[in-house]
Design a protein around this motif. Structure first.
Motif, PDB file in Angstrom:
ATOM      1  N   VAL A 281       6.024   0.015  11.825  1.00  0.00           N
ATOM      2  CA  VAL A 281       6.062  -0.775  10.597  1.00  0.00           C
ATOM      3  C   VAL A 281       7.420  -1.453  10.508  1.00  0.00           C
ATOM      4  CG1 VAL A 281       5.835  -0.597   8.089  1.00  0.00           C
ATOM      5  CG2 VAL A 281       4.473   0.865   9.552  1.00  0.00           C
ATOM      6  N   ARG A 282       7.466  -2.619   9.879  1.00  0.00           N
ATOM      7  CA  ARG A 282       8.718  -3.370   9.851  1.00  0.00           C
ATOM      8  C   ARG A 282       9.086  -3.841   8.443  1.00  0.00           C
ATOM      9  NH1 ARG A 282       4.434  -5.794  11.886  1.00  0.00           N
ATOM     10  NH2 ARG A 282       3.782  -7.803  11.089  1.00  0.00           N
ATOM     11  N   GLY A 283      10.343  -4.256   8.298  1.00  0.00           N
ATOM     12  CA  GLY A 283      10.817  -4.873   7.059  1.00  0.00           C
ATOM     13  C   GLY A 283      10.714  -3.973   5.847  1.00  0.00           C
ATOM     14  N   ASP A 284      10.367  -4.594   4.714  1.00  0.00           N
ATOM     15  CA  ASP A 284      10.248  -3.855   3.458  1.00  0.00           C
ATOM     16  C   ASP A 284       9.122  -2.836   3.514  1.00  0.00           C
ATOM     17  OD1 ASP A 284      12.373  -5.255   2.264  1.00  0.00           O
ATOM     18  OD2 ASP A 284      11.041  -6.860   1.594  1.00  0.00           O
TER      19      ASP A 284
ATOM     20  N   ARG B  18       7.248   2.812   3.479  1.00  0.00           N
ATOM     21  CA  ARG B  18       6.619   3.880   4.263  1.00  0.00           C
ATOM     22  C   ARG B  18       7.492   5.126   4.195  1.00  0.00           C
ATOM     23  NH1 ARG B  18       6.772   6.190   9.453  1.00  0.00           N
ATOM     24  NH2 ARG B  18       4.702   6.818  10.193  1.00  0.00           N
ATOM     25  N   GLN B  19       8.789   4.939   4.396  1.00  0.00           N
ATOM     26  CA  GLN B  19       9.704   6.087   4.374  1.00  0.00           C
ATOM     27  C   GLN B  19       9.749   6.739   2.999  1.00  0.00           C
ATOM     28  OE1 GLN B  19      11.145   7.408   7.203  1.00  0.00           O
ATOM     29  NE2 GLN B  19      11.369   9.087   5.757  1.00  0.00           N
ATOM     30  N   LYS B  20       9.736   5.937   1.953  1.00  0.00           N
ATOM     31  CA  LYS B  20       9.720   6.492   0.592  1.00  0.00           C
ATOM     32  C   LYS B  20       8.459   7.318   0.355  1.00  0.00           C
ATOM     33  CE  LYS B  20      12.498   3.109  -1.966  1.00  0.00           C
ATOM     34  NZ  LYS B  20      12.442   2.150  -3.080  1.00  0.00           N
ATOM     35  N   ALA B  21       7.329   6.846   0.859  1.00  0.00           N
ATOM     36  CA  ALA B  21       6.071   7.584   0.706  1.00  0.00           C
ATOM     37  C   ALA B  21       6.125   8.896   1.480  1.00  0.00           C
ATOM     38  CB  ALA B  21       4.899   6.734   1.186  1.00  0.00           C
ATOM     39  N   LEU B  22       6.656   8.855   2.692  1.00  0.00           N
ATOM     40  CA  LEU B  22       6.786  10.083   3.481  1.00  0.00           C
ATOM     41  C   LEU B  22       7.749  11.054   2.809  1.00  0.00           C
ATOM     42  CD1 LEU B  22       6.924   8.603   7.103  1.00  0.00           C
ATOM     43  CD2 LEU B  22       4.998   9.763   5.994  1.00  0.00           C
TER      44      LEU B  22
ATOM     45  N   GLY C 190       0.812  -1.218   0.000  1.00  0.00           N
ATOM     46  CA  GLY C 190       0.000   0.000   0.000  1.00  0.00           C
ATOM     47  C   GLY C 190       0.842   1.263   0.000  1.00  0.00           C
ATOM     48  N   TYR C 191       1.888   1.307   0.829  1.00  0.00           N
ATOM     49  CA  TYR C 191       2.776   2.474   0.852  1.00  0.00           C
ATOM     50  C   TYR C 191       3.431   2.676  -0.515  1.00  0.00           C
ATOM     51  CZ  TYR C 191       2.572   2.532   6.002  1.00  0.00           C
ATOM     52  OH  TYR C 191       2.159   2.599   7.314  1.00  0.00           O
ATOM     53  N   ALA C 192       3.907   1.576  -1.100  1.00  0.00           N
ATOM     54  CA  ALA C 192       4.556   1.669  -2.412  1.00  0.00           C
ATOM     55  C   ALA C 192       3.555   2.111  -3.479  1.00  0.00           C
ATOM     56  CB  ALA C 192       5.176   0.320  -2.796  1.00  0.00           C
TER      57      ALA C 192
END
Length: 174
Positions: A85-88, A93-97, A62-64
């Motif tokens: 949130v964990r793992g990939d 999540r960080q890329k979306a932020l 979902g984040y991706a």
């Protein structure tokens, strides 16, 4: 008789595929997200999409997808059930932020509702869910269903609708 793949079978197939083809989980997640974005594009051109994201790989998809939808010129809004949130999923999540996508933590509150949107993406829980859904996640599922029932907003589920047992098809709580 209909034969289906169980959640355990799916996990084993994905693991085997990644190992045999030397494909990292993050890349597999990116491809899943591309499929989600293609499904969104069948519902709206450049509309607003609310992404409901859980803490695991389903949430990572979902984040991706939120990031990829925004890259295509659409509007993305993320609502997550936890920031733990964990793992990939954490990577996405960080890329979306970093892409500036609005992200808010869901509340288990009768006055909380989803923002207006053209499509909802259900990326809360995948096929591995084996416990009843409660709290903020259950509230989000109710809100999404209300948006469909009362406003004809389509819901696109990543893998399987959240709250459904992938092995039995039974509703798990909420």
């Amino acid at each position: 008789m209909m034969i289906t793949i169980t959640p355990a079978d799916m996990k084993a197939l994905e693991t085997r595929f990644m190992e045999e083809n030397h494909i990292p989980g993050a890349l597999l997640m990116e491809h899943a997200a591309l499929g989600v974005v293609d499904a969104i594009a069948r519902c709206t051109d450049k509309g607003t999409v609310v992404f409901l994201c859980g803490p695991g790989n389903n949430g990572g998809d979902g984040y991706a997808a939120a990031r990829l939808w925004q890259d295509r010129g659409g509007q993305s809004h993320i609502i997550e059930v936890t920031a733990d949130v964990r793992g990939d999923a954490l990577l996405n999540r960080q890329k979306a932020l970093d892409a500036g996508i609005p992200c808010e933590l869901a509340r288990d509150d009768a006055y909380y509702d989803l923002p207006p949107c053209d499509v909802i993406v259900d990326a809360l829980f995948g096929t591995g869910l084996a416990r009843p859904v409660d709290g903020a996640a259950a509230h989000l599922i109710h809100c999404a269903n209300d948006m469909t029932d009362f406003h004809d907003v389509p819901i696109i589920a990543v893998d399987i609708p959240s709250g459904i047992d992938g092995a039995t098809g039974k509703v798990l709580g909420w």
